[in-house]
Enzyme design. Structure first.
Site: not given
Ligand code: 13P
Length: 309
Positions: A82, A104, A175-176, A208-209, A211, A251-252
């Protein structure tokens, strides 16, 4: 042992309108827990290592360790880097047996991002490894900046110029903990997904991001000493909708990690006279299993995709 790269899995996910969950693991026991629940669900899955978790797991050894603990696993899965920050780190992971890497270079100019990504793609494809790249910016804190959202035309040019296998796009996830401002209506830019899909059908995109940080997760996390005051994640229905278009990998990290720590804190609080580590680690692993199980069943729509052997 069905350790695979992501090309075949992406194709099935795109055609059948589901997404494959990628979970930010830190330990071998976490890998085993993710594989066990995915096997139960007959769902493909991605074990995802950040550069930090790779260093923690002892680089050079990860593939062998995972092969050892997955002898009885029959669902296909990938070991993925990642946010690889350099060509060198992607090459090391490929040499070590990762089946997928993300480079990235999104913080650089378009031209520099293309140059770096192309080099990784060239090396990876010689080794049958898939490459994810990124255009745009998935840091929630940068939402007000001009280049936050992915421009579909730029994304398509980037894909064509680099030959990458999948692309992380910025459509409003981030993210965050605060993925949206307190007073902001949570939404995602599906128009970006659709525009890319019109011009490049079958091309897999990555979120990504992603959650959701549900109120119940936050409450459980804080119950035994956690202290996170506010969080605003991505609505589950929005993620499911993205999975039904062209998002093939989600992605989690945060939900998965918070689940683990929630289980750990509760076990620590309830077993103050015990000291065998597995007394505390087993409930933590049960929590991440619940997290993976829920997402595969209710958000990613990825269960029963793999036929019984
Ligand atoms: P979250 O922390 O929002 O789940 O995102 C994780 C992520 O995108 C890792 O690359």
């Amino acid at each position: 042992m069905p350790l695979v790269n992501l090309n075949q899995l992406y194709k099935d996910a795109y055609v059948n309108k589901y997404a494959i969950g990628a979970f930010n693991v830190d330990t071998l026991a976490m890998c085993r827990a993710v594989l066990e629940v995915s096997q139960k669900n007959r769902s493909p899955v991605i074990l995802m290592f950040s550069e930090g978790s790779r260093a923690f797991m002892h680089p050079g050894n990860i593939k062998d360790l995972i092969e050892n603990i997955s002898q009885d696993i029959t669902i296909p899965f990938a070991i993925h880097l990642d946010h690889g920050r350099s060509i060198e780190s992607c090459i090391s992971c490929i040499d070590e047996g990762f089946t997928s890497v993300m480079i990235d270079a999104s913080k650089y100019s378009f031209e520099e991002n293309v140059r770096i990504t192309k080099q990784v793609v060239e090396y990876a494809h010689k080794h049958n490894v898939t490459v994810e790249a990124e255009v745009g910016c998935v840091e929630a804190s940068k939402k007000d900046e001009d280049n936050f959202y992915t421009d579909p035309d730029v994304a398509i040019r980037f894909i064509k110029e680099t030959g990458c296998d999948s692309l992380a796009v910025s459509i409003g996830t981030g993210h965050g903990l605060m993925k949206f401002k307190e007073d902001e209506k949570p939404q995602l830019r599906f128009d970006i997904l659709e525009k890319i899909n019109e011009k490049l059908p079958y091309f897999p995109l990555v979120l990504h991001g992603s959650s959701s940080i549900s109120p119940s997760l936050l409450e459980d996390f804080n119950k035994y000493g956690g202290n996170i005051k506010t969080a605003k994640g991505i609505d589950e229905a929005l993620l499911s909708k993205a999975a039904s278009i062209n998002v093939c990998k989600i992605n989690i990290g945060t939900d998965f990690r918070m689940s683990y720590i929630t289980g750990l804190r509760e076990a620590l609080a309830k077993n103050s006279d015990k000291f065998t580590p597995r007394t505390f680690l087993t409930p933590a692993l049960e929590k991440i299993k619940e997290c993976v199980d829920y997402k595969q069943n209710h958000i990613f729509n990825s269960v029963n995709r793999i036929k019984e052997e």
